[in-house]
Design a protein around this motif. Sequence first.
Motif, PDB file in Angstrom:
ATOM      1  N   LEU A   5       6.805   5.687   9.610  1.00  0.00           N
ATOM      2  CA  LEU A   5       6.075   4.479  10.026  1.00  0.00           C
ATOM      3  C   LEU A   5       4.702   4.526   9.397  1.00  0.00           C
ATOM      4  N   ASP A   6       4.254   3.381   8.901  1.00  0.00           N
ATOM      5  CA  ASP A   6       2.933   3.250   8.301  1.00  0.00           C
ATOM      6  C   ASP A   6       2.066   2.580   9.364  1.00  0.00           C
ATOM      7  N   THR A   7       1.428   3.376  10.189  1.00  0.00           N
ATOM      8  CA  THR A   7       0.744   2.800  11.352  1.00  0.00           C
ATOM      9  C   THR A   7      -0.226   3.800  11.988  1.00  0.00           C
ATOM     10  N   VAL A  25       4.964   9.900   9.798  1.00  0.00           N
ATOM     11  CA  VAL A  25       4.004   8.788   9.909  1.00  0.00           C
ATOM     12  C   VAL A  25       2.996   8.883   8.765  1.00  0.00           C
ATOM     13  N   THR A  26       2.618   7.714   8.244  1.00  0.00           N
ATOM     14  CA  THR A  26       1.492   7.666   7.309  1.00  0.00           C
ATOM     15  C   THR A  26       0.424   6.760   7.908  1.00  0.00           C
ATOM     16  N   THR A  27      -0.826   7.131   7.677  1.00  0.00           N
ATOM     17  CA  THR A  27      -1.937   6.290   8.149  1.00  0.00           C
ATOM     18  C   THR A  27      -2.883   6.085   6.966  1.00  0.00           C
ATOM     19  N   ASN A  28      -3.803   5.173   7.140  1.00  0.00           N
ATOM     20  CA  ASN A  28      -4.901   5.031   6.176  1.00  0.00           C
ATOM     21  C   ASN A  28      -6.090   4.478   6.957  1.00  0.00           C
ATOM     22  N   PRO A  29      -7.281   4.462   6.371  1.00  0.00           N
ATOM     23  CA  PRO A  29      -8.453   4.003   7.133  1.00  0.00           C
ATOM     24  C   PRO A  29      -8.291   2.586   7.687  1.00  0.00           C
ATOM     25  N   THR A  30      -7.608   1.705   6.956  1.00  0.00           N
ATOM     26  CA  THR A  30      -7.416   0.330   7.442  1.00  0.00           C
ATOM     27  C   THR A  30      -6.562   0.332   8.707  1.00  0.00           C
ATOM     28  N   LEU A  31      -5.483   1.092   8.683  1.00  0.00           N
ATOM     29  CA  LEU A  31      -4.581   1.134   9.848  1.00  0.00           C
ATOM     30  C   LEU A  31      -5.282   1.749  11.065  1.00  0.00           C
ATOM     31  N   ILE A  32      -6.068   2.798  10.825  1.00  0.00           N
ATOM     32  CA  ILE A  32      -6.784   3.432  11.944  1.00  0.00           C
ATOM     33  C   ILE A  32      -7.832   2.466  12.494  1.00  0.00           C
ATOM     34  N   VAL A  82      -2.364  15.893   3.915  1.00  0.00           N
ATOM     35  CA  VAL A  82      -3.650  15.295   3.568  1.00  0.00           C
ATOM     36  C   VAL A  82      -3.441  14.250   2.471  1.00  0.00           C
ATOM     37  N   LYS A  83      -3.939  13.051   2.770  1.00  0.00           N
ATOM     38  CA  LYS A  83      -3.788  11.955   1.817  1.00  0.00           C
ATOM     39  C   LYS A  83      -5.019  11.910   0.916  1.00  0.00           C
ATOM     40  N   ILE A  84      -4.759  12.004  -0.368  1.00  0.00           N
ATOM     41  CA  ILE A  84      -5.841  12.061  -1.363  1.00  0.00           C
ATOM     42  C   ILE A  84      -5.639  10.905  -2.346  1.00  0.00           C
ATOM     43  N   PRO A 128       3.695   5.578  -4.320  1.00  0.00           N
ATOM     44  CA  PRO A 128       3.534   4.355  -5.123  1.00  0.00           C
ATOM     45  C   PRO A 128       3.539   3.140  -4.191  1.00  0.00           C
ATOM     46  N   PHE A 129       2.585   2.229  -4.401  1.00  0.00           N
ATOM     47  CA  PHE A 129       2.396   1.050  -3.533  1.00  0.00           C
ATOM     48  C   PHE A 129       3.134  -0.149  -4.134  1.00  0.00           C
ATOM     49  N   ILE A 130       4.276  -0.493  -3.607  1.00  0.00           N
ATOM     50  CA  ILE A 130       5.052  -1.556  -4.258  1.00  0.00           C
ATOM     51  C   ILE A 130       4.629  -2.976  -3.857  1.00  0.00           C
ATOM     52  N   GLY A 131       4.340  -3.180  -2.567  1.00  0.00           N
ATOM     53  CA  GLY A 131       3.989  -4.530  -2.100  1.00  0.00           C
ATOM     54  C   GLY A 131       2.750  -5.072  -2.790  1.00  0.00           C
ATOM     55  N   ARG A 132       1.772  -4.192  -2.984  1.00  0.00           N
ATOM     56  CA  ARG A 132       0.534  -4.672  -3.617  1.00  0.00           C
ATOM     57  C   ARG A 132       0.768  -5.060  -5.074  1.00  0.00           C
ATOM     58  N   ILE A 133       1.754  -4.422  -5.731  1.00  0.00           N
ATOM     59  CA  ILE A 133       2.097  -4.814  -7.107  1.00  0.00           C
ATOM     60  C   ILE A 133       2.802  -6.173  -7.069  1.00  0.00           C
ATOM     61  N   VAL A 162       7.915   5.642  -0.807  1.00  0.00           N
ATOM     62  CA  VAL A 162       7.744   4.231  -1.171  1.00  0.00           C
ATOM     63  C   VAL A 162       6.800   3.606  -0.147  1.00  0.00           C
ATOM     64  N   ALA A 163       5.652   3.124  -0.617  1.00  0.00           N
ATOM     65  CA  ALA A 163       4.607   2.641   0.296  1.00  0.00           C
ATOM     66  C   ALA A 163       4.282   1.182   0.011  1.00  0.00           C
ATOM     67  N   SER A 164       3.499   0.594   0.912  1.00  0.00           N
ATOM     68  CA  SER A 164       3.139  -0.823   0.815  1.00  0.00           C
ATOM     69  C   SER A 164       4.417  -1.670   0.851  1.00  0.00           C
ATOM     70  N   VAL A 165       5.216  -1.375   1.846  1.00  0.00           N
ATOM     71  CA  VAL A 165       6.514  -2.034   2.023  1.00  0.00           C
ATOM     72  C   VAL A 165       6.312  -3.297   2.850  1.00  0.00           C
ATOM     73  N   ARG A 166       6.955  -4.391   2.417  1.00  0.00           N
ATOM     74  CA  ARG A 166       6.703  -5.687   3.066  1.00  0.00           C
ATOM     75  C   ARG A 166       7.888  -6.260   3.834  1.00  0.00           C
ATOM     76  N   HIS A 167       9.130  -5.844   3.449  1.00  0.00           N
ATOM     77  CA  HIS A 167      10.312  -6.459   4.072  1.00  0.00           C
ATOM     78  C   HIS A 167      11.517  -5.522   3.959  1.00  0.00           C
TER      79      HIS A 167
HETATM   80  C1  E4P Z   1       0.699   4.088   2.381  1.00  0.00           C
HETATM   81  O1  E4P Z   1       0.670   5.227   2.802  1.00  0.00           O
HETATM   82  C2  E4P Z   1      -0.247   3.038   2.764  1.00  0.00           C
HETATM   83  O2  E4P Z   1      -0.760   3.326   4.041  1.00  0.00           O
HETATM   84  C3  E4P Z   1       0.368   1.679   2.891  1.00  0.00           C
HETATM   85  O3  E4P Z   1       1.747   1.663   2.650  1.00  0.00           O
HETATM   86  C4  E4P Z   1      -0.416   0.550   2.336  1.00  0.00           C
HETATM   87  O4  E4P Z   1       0.276  -0.647   2.536  1.00  0.00           O
HETATM   88  P1  E4P Z   1      -0.380  -2.090   2.436  1.00  0.00           P
HETATM   89  O5  E4P Z   1      -0.351  -2.508   1.023  1.00  0.00           O
HETATM   90  O6  E4P Z   1       0.518  -2.946   3.287  1.00  0.00           O
HETATM   91  O7  E4P Z   1      -1.769  -1.972   2.989  1.00  0.00           O
END
Ligand code: E4P
Length: 217
Positions: A5-7, A25-32, A82-84, A128-133, A162-167
Amino acid sequence: MQFFLDTGNIDEIKQALDWGILDGVTTNPTLISKTGRSFMEVAKEIVKLVDGPVSLETVSLNAEGMIKEGRMLAELGDNVVVKIPMTPEGVKAIQVLESDGIPVNVTLIFSPAQALIAAKAGATFVSPFIGRIDDVSGEGMKLIREVKTIFDNYDIDTEIIVASVRHPMHVVEAALIGADICTMPFEVMKKLFNHPLTDKGLEQFLKDWEKVPGRPF
Ligand code: E4P
């Protein structure tokens, strides 16, 4: 394929754990930031709740700062990853943290070359961030296919998240390619269960069950 879960949302994590399909689980500053809670409080809670890998992100721009933050995050639990970010400084930090035995997830990967560099540096995971591409009219899934081919060509054991998943189709396509992990928002995970024919079929079965004589339940 593993499901992450990306949350930063504890209720979402608890629900996915209850379903029994959550691997990490994956998190990032935006999600936190969306939780409105203290970073350390949320991070500790997630690390305790989840058995699998929990990615927590550093925010320094130089290797020294990333290493310092990474070591601090790793103390929260054995399952911390650790996410870098994918930068030259990040690549230096990956090597130090991985040689300390701290797994690294390299984030903000948008090209196969970046994934290859992260793997060469010894990263446990690349994201790799697919949704943003897709958002900028590219083909995110092409990146996953290319990274997978490169890693297979050289028997690289860095795992692809596989990250930035939209659907849901992002998840299915990632599985068809053979990506190791898909990290998805809770809404996407929920949608994976759904099919209108399942609802329709169940409704009919329940209706017909009422006509069966001698029902034991
Ligand atoms: C991956 O670890 C990122 O937290 C995440 O998938 C970013 O997705 P977004 O493009 O929906 O912000």
